[in-house]
Design an enzyme around this catalytic site. Sequence first.
Site, PDB file in Angstrom:
ATOM      1  N   HIS A  99     -38.657   7.698 -17.317  1.00 20.48           N
ATOM      2  CA  HIS A  99     -37.287   7.681 -18.339  1.00 20.48           C
ATOM      3  C   HIS A  99     -37.860   7.526 -19.127  1.00 20.48           C
ATOM      4  O   HIS A  99     -38.637   6.551 -19.441  1.00 20.48           O
ATOM      5  CB  HIS A  99     -36.717   6.575 -17.810  1.00 20.48           C
ATOM      6  N   ASP A 134     -30.449  10.095 -12.319  1.00 19.80           N
ATOM      7  CA  ASP A 134     -30.151  10.774 -13.043  1.00 19.80           C
ATOM      8  C   ASP A 134     -30.205  12.097 -12.205  1.00 19.80           C
ATOM      9  O   ASP A 134     -29.616  12.241 -11.651  1.00 19.80           O
ATOM     10  CB  ASP A 134     -30.633  11.561 -14.379  1.00 19.80           C
TER      11      ASP A 134
END
Length: 431
Positions: A308, A366
Amino acid sequence: MTDSKRTATLTIDGRTLELPIHSPTMGPDVVDITKLYAQGDVFTHDPGFTSTSACESQITFIDGDKGQLLHRGYPIDQLAEKSHYLEVCYLLLYGELPGADQLEDFENRVTNHTMVHEQMMNFFRGFRRDAHPMAIMNGVVGAMSAFYHDSTDINDPWQREVASIRMIAKVPTIAAYAFKYSMGQPFVYPRNDLDYASNFLRMCFAVPAEDYEVNPILARAMDRIFTLHADHEQNASTSTVRLAGSSGANPFACIAAGIACLWGPAHGGANQACLEMLEEIGSVDRIPEFIKRAKDKNDPFRLMGFGHRVYKNFDPRAVVMKKSADEVLALLGVEDNPKLQVAKELERIALEDEYFASKKLFPNVDFYSGIILEAMGFPTSMFTPIFAVSRTVGWIAQWKEMVNEGNVKIGRPRQLYTGATTRDYVDVESR
């Protein structure tokens, strides 16, 4: 913001400027350059604003190095495990967790506003049948300002409150209708006897010929997806909402601007990109090939859904989302779905492989949210609209915080101009 007497000294061509340093309650100190241009005749250059504080906020704090996400001081893992989405909405909007009566009143207000004006149905029918659900959402949410005139005056606190409740309540309905329209199915009206997540699932999957019985495991997983995406500090779409709001635009237009920004694949489309990668891999036996490519610096292939930009350790939301993913896959099974089989094996390898561990490439939120939504039966085109449903409350909370400050200064970034210098116009005959 905590004021201090400390200053940073900046020397420019022999001139010395003293810039105030502010200390936040959490996070690094901030050098205040508000008067830099006025006093030094220079301004800063910071593409992406990655080193610039554009606002003061009390809503959300992220420490990417520690893998920490706090809403009003409460860790996201505690909220996702012990709370639910509408309670988190209340927290983001009003600053404190609600008492029992406050929560009941808030939930009732949201529930009783979930229907949209019947004439808004005409907007949906104006889109092509194969329109992307995000395109429909962007248009219809923006059009809300044409129907709800009694909640567009940003200088009226009550109208701001009404607009906030309306959007939290109606955006899920709009998203579900966009889904139904893209499938050629009749719209399903909301029901007041269902909770927020269950109501959304029913509006998406029920049909007039056969009702949809909401499984509590799926409803809980949907609620966690909403909760874990509710706000994420000053990201691109939130900054867009604030920038639009700084001009005095009505709240519906501001949220529509946020939806438009979220649609970008570098922002809200990450979970869709993850599923597309799983589809590209295709089968479990091809995973070693793609793992090898991911480790090759000369190969442009990247594993989507791992690592991330903000979290340099692990994504705290992913820990909770993994639990939901395990519950959903146990309920619905992965035996007949190649993409979900690939996802489970890829997750196992990534968590055990030293290469990924050393680079802190852990599965992120995600990765897991995409798996859950795929298993539920949502097409990838609905992933970002669901993200928009989740994030609506964060956008509204940030917008309200900005407006409540008063004397809002319209956003006006500067530029590093590298174009032509002054030159005179030449008639076309002489060029």
